[in-house]
Each structure stands twice: as C-alpha cells, then as structure tokens.
Design a protein around this motif. Structure first.
Motif, PDB file in Angstrom:
ATOM      1  N   VAL A  40      -6.238  74.979  -9.508  1.00 58.76           N
ATOM      2  CA  VAL A  40      -7.722  74.743  -9.423  1.00 58.76           C
ATOM      3  C   VAL A  40      -7.806  74.064  -8.273  1.00 58.76           C
ATOM      4  N   ALA A  41      -7.540  72.864  -8.317  1.00 60.62           N
ATOM      5  CA  ALA A  41      -7.961  71.790  -7.368  1.00 60.62           C
ATOM      6  C   ALA A  41      -7.727  72.279  -5.965  1.00 60.62           C
ATOM      7  N   PRO A  42      -6.337  72.492  -5.705  1.00 59.61           N
ATOM      8  CA  PRO A  42      -6.378  72.908  -4.381  1.00 59.61           C
ATOM      9  C   PRO A  42      -7.257  74.239  -3.779  1.00 59.61           C
ATOM     10  N   SER A  43      -7.452  75.179  -4.739  1.00 59.68           N
ATOM     11  CA  SER A  43      -8.341  76.271  -4.191  1.00 59.68           C
ATOM     12  C   SER A  43      -9.532  75.756  -4.087  1.00 59.68           C
ATOM     13  N   LEU A  44     -10.132  74.979  -5.014  1.00 60.22           N
ATOM     14  CA  LEU A  44     -11.797  74.423  -4.863  1.00 60.22           C
ATOM     15  C   LEU A  44     -11.775  73.833  -3.560  1.00 60.22           C
ATOM     16  N   PHE A  45     -10.854  72.736  -3.315  1.00 61.92           N
ATOM     17  CA  PHE A  45     -10.956  71.785  -2.090  1.00 61.92           C
ATOM     18  C   PHE A  45     -10.862  72.970  -0.811  1.00 61.92           C
ATOM     19  N   LEU A  46      -9.923  73.852  -0.925  1.00 60.16           N
ATOM     20  CA  LEU A  46      -9.881  75.000   0.310  1.00 60.16           C
ATOM     21  C   LEU A  46     -11.143  75.492   0.343  1.00 60.16           C
ATOM     22  N   GLY A  47     -11.628  76.322  -0.564  1.00 65.90           N
ATOM     23  CA  GLY A  47     -12.857  76.969  -0.475  1.00 65.90           C
ATOM     24  C   GLY A  47     -14.109  75.758   0.067  1.00 65.90           C
ATOM     25  N   ALA A  48     -14.013  74.574  -0.378  1.00 74.92           N
ATOM     26  CA  ALA A  48     -15.167  73.759   0.162  1.00 74.92           C
ATOM     27  C   ALA A  48     -15.010  73.524   1.476  1.00 74.92           C
ATOM     28  N   ALA A  49     -13.705  73.184   2.020  1.00 75.41           N
ATOM     29  CA  ALA A  49     -13.449  73.044   3.325  1.00 75.41           C
ATOM     30  C   ALA A  49     -13.912  74.193   4.272  1.00 75.41           C
ATOM     31  N   LEU A  50     -13.655  75.302   3.814  1.00 77.78           N
ATOM     32  CA  LEU A  50     -13.972  76.435   4.379  1.00 77.78           C
ATOM     33  C   LEU A  50     -15.446  76.728   4.733  1.00 77.78           C
ATOM     34  N   VAL A  51     -16.190  76.325   3.432  1.00 78.63           N
ATOM     35  CA  VAL A  51     -17.551  76.507   3.476  1.00 78.63           C
ATOM     36  C   VAL A  51     -18.263  75.316   4.457  1.00 78.63           C
ATOM     37  N   VAL A  52     -17.633  74.112   4.540  1.00 74.95           N
ATOM     38  CA  VAL A  52     -18.267  73.188   5.487  1.00 74.95           C
ATOM     39  C   VAL A  52     -17.808  73.633   6.714  1.00 74.95           C
ATOM     40  N   LEU A  53     -16.836  74.031   7.087  1.00 72.49           N
ATOM     41  CA  LEU A  53     -16.387  74.432   8.705  1.00 72.49           C
ATOM     42  C   LEU A  53     -17.397  75.775   8.928  1.00 72.49           C
ATOM     43  N   LEU A  54     -17.742  76.630   8.171  1.00 72.93           N
ATOM     44  CA  LEU A  54     -18.448  77.783   8.525  1.00 72.93           C
ATOM     45  C   LEU A  54     -19.951  77.558   8.583  1.00 72.93           C
ATOM     46  N   CYS A  55     -20.371  76.547   7.767  1.00 77.64           N
ATOM     47  CA  CYS A  55     -21.814  76.156   8.066  1.00 77.64           C
ATOM     48  C   CYS A  55     -22.082  75.027   9.161  1.00 77.64           C
ATOM     49  N   GLY A  56     -20.900  74.187   9.314  1.00 76.82           N
ATOM     50  CA  GLY A  56     -21.142  73.099  10.122  1.00 76.82           C
ATOM     51  C   GLY A  56     -20.617  73.009  11.354  1.00 76.82           C
ATOM     52  N   ALA A  57     -19.629  74.022  11.848  1.00 81.23           N
ATOM     53  CA  ALA A  57     -19.110  73.954  13.150  1.00 81.23           C
ATOM     54  C   ALA A  57     -19.262  75.176  13.766  1.00 81.23           C
ATOM     55  N   ARG A  58     -18.934  75.137  15.012  1.00 86.84           N
ATOM     56  CA  ARG A  58     -18.867  76.257  16.140  1.00 86.84           C
ATOM     57  C   ARG A  58     -17.508  76.776  16.162  1.00 86.84           C
ATOM     58  N   LEU A  59     -17.386  77.963  15.639  1.00 86.07           N
ATOM     59  CA  LEU A  59     -16.022  78.389  15.374  1.00 86.07           C
ATOM     60  C   LEU A  59     -15.730  79.640  16.227  1.00 86.07           C
ATOM     61  N   THR A  60     -14.677  79.451  16.989  1.00 86.09           N
ATOM     62  CA  THR A  60     -14.271  80.562  17.895  1.00 86.09           C
ATOM     63  C   THR A  60     -13.561  81.673  17.190  1.00 86.09           C
ATOM     64  N   ARG A  61     -13.419  82.837  17.992  1.00 83.75           N
ATOM     65  CA  ARG A  61     -12.795  83.947  17.409  1.00 83.75           C
ATOM     66  C   ARG A  61     -11.301  83.679  17.105  1.00 83.75           C
ATOM     67  N   ARG A  62     -10.530  82.708  17.892  1.00 87.34           N
ATOM     68  CA  ARG A  62      -9.428  82.190  17.565  1.00 87.34           C
ATOM     69  C   ARG A  62      -9.136  81.334  16.553  1.00 87.34           C
ATOM     70  N   THR A  63     -10.237  80.505  16.234  1.00 86.29           N
ATOM     71  CA  THR A  63     -10.068  79.595  15.053  1.00 86.29           C
ATOM     72  C   THR A  63     -10.582  80.390  13.587  1.00 86.29           C
ATOM     73  N   LEU A  64     -11.478  81.200  13.714  1.00 82.90           N
ATOM     74  CA  LEU A  64     -11.560  82.307  12.650  1.00 82.90           C
ATOM     75  C   LEU A  64     -10.353  82.855  12.233  1.00 82.90           C
TER      76      LEU A  64
END
Length: 256
Positions: A40-64
């Motif tokens: 549970v914990a690593p799944s939730l942390f992984l999801g939280a990190a992805l949400v933060v990156l998608l909402c707060g960072a400029r991601l290139t196609r390579r990064t995605l």
C-alpha cells in the motif's frame, strides 16, 4: 524591421521552488520506504509523486515515456527477479503459481518481489521531483546561500558541472578526428581517454587561474548575483508533503 521574439514559457510550480525544498519534501518518504514491506505505502507514494510531477513540472515526451513505460517495466522485471530468488521456506502457507521441476513460484514470493519493485520505483519517482526540475547550478547556489557551504567548494563543484557539456563537445571533435584518420577497433575507443584527460587538465588550469586572478576565496563572504531565496511557498510545499507522507504511512498501517 523588428523581429518577433517568442516569450519564454512560464515556469511551472515546481520550477519556482527552492531546490532544497524539493529535496527536503520527499526525503522522509524515501527514508520510510526503505523500511516498509507492504504494497500500500509504495503504491500510494508512487501515485503521489506522479501527481506532483504531472501537475507541477514541464515533462517532455521522453520523460513521460520513462515515467509511464520504463518505470512500470522496471517494476515488473525487479518483481519477477526478486520473486525468483525468494526463499519460500520461511514464508507462510502460499499458493503455487508456476512449477518448473523442483522450482516453484508462489504468490507469497511474488508479493514480496512486487513490494520490492514498487518501493524502488516509488523512491526513484520521488527523487524525480527535485531531479527533473532543478539545475545543478541552482542546487549549488542554494547550498551556498542557505546551508552555508563554503562558496569556494560550492563554485568549484559548479565549475565541474560546467565541464560536462564541454566534454561532450570535445568528445565529438575527437571522434571526428579518429573517423578521418580511419582508426577502428578497440584502439579507437581507448584513444579517447588521453585527449579528454589532457583537455580536462588544461580547462581546470584555466579555471583555477581565472579564480585566483579574481581573488576568489580571499574573502569570507561573497556577493551573490543570482539569489535562490526560501519563500513561503517553499515552506508550505515541504510541510504539505510531510503531512501527506504521514497520512500515507498511517493509511498503510491501517491497511496492514
């Protein structure tokens, strides 16, 4: 006649934060993931990190591609790898999934492998919060200005960071020279070492002479041209991430 200059893109929220805030925010979660053993914990942390990156960072196609293709593939490979080597004798009663001769893959071993793969993926993705949105120069400046790292050490590290693109240019020139001379085989790759080392020594000597000529390190303090301040939003981001981390760990504890 005036040329139309395109306005620079507006910085994303993570790009405006202090580099130290982006390091401090996920650090407790990364340390906690070393000790957790559930899913549970690593799944939730992984999801939280992805949400933060998608909402707060400029991601290139390579990064995605890396986040949504390479990371899941790595989780699968690591999970299977750990599941294969888990000693099933110490596990509770588990259900066999695959049996090949004397070797058996059980659901208990697969869960242990999956937990390990998710932990590694979560730690790596949390590290991307600062890594994908922070330059080495800004990190060095923040270390010098906020953590009082001696600026002679900090800016020597910054000069070393500047070596990297220069090495890429020199390596391209050396490769072109070897191609013109017709050098082939293993000697071609070995021939890159000496010219690169000589170029690095020459460049380091020029940087050292320039720093001494400007009395670099002669004074205790240095006037900074580029300031990297700690703002209210940095503190809010760190505290909010810590609160979310505690809630995730508490939820994982209840689920366990």
């Amino acid at each position: 006649m005036t040329a139309d200059l395109a306005a620079p893109p507006r910085p994303r929220p993570l790009e405006t934060l202090n580099p130290l805030a982006k390091l401090a925010a996920p650090l407790p979660a990364m340390l906690a993931l070393v000790f957790v053993r559930d899913l549970v914990a690593p799944s939730l942390f992984l999801g939280a990190a992805l949400v933060v990156l998608l909402c707060g960072a400029r991601l290139t196609r390579r990064t995605l591609t890396m986040l949504f293709v390479v990371v899941p593939a790595a989780v699968v490979v690591v999970s299977l790898g750990f599941a294969i080597w888990v000693d099933t004798d110490g596990l509770d009663a588990t259900t066999p999934l695959v049996r090949i001769g004397d070797w058996t893959l059980t659901d208990g071993a697969l869960l242990i492998g999956l937990a390990t793969g998710l932990r590694l993926a979560a730690i790596m993705t949390l590290a991307f919060i600062g890594g994908l949105t922070t330059t080495g120069a800004d990190l060095v400046r923040a270390l010098v200005q906020q953590l009082r790292v001696p600026y002679r050490i900090g800016y020597a590290a910054l000069a070393a960071i500047r070596f990297v693109p220069r090495f890429a240019v020199e390596l391209r020139v050396i490769r072109q020279a070897h191609r013109v001379r017709g050098t082939r085989g293993p000697l071609r790759a070995a021939g890159y070492v000496v010219p690169l080392l000589a170029g690095a020594i020459r460049h380091a000597e020029r940087v050292a002479l320039a720093m001494d000529a400007r009395a670099f390190g002669a004074h205790r303090d240095r006037t900074e041209r580029h300031l990297v301040p700690v703002r209210r939003r940095d503190v809010v981001f760190v505290l909010a991430f810590w609160v979310i981390s505690v809630e995730i760990l508490a939820l994982a504890g209840l689920a366990g």
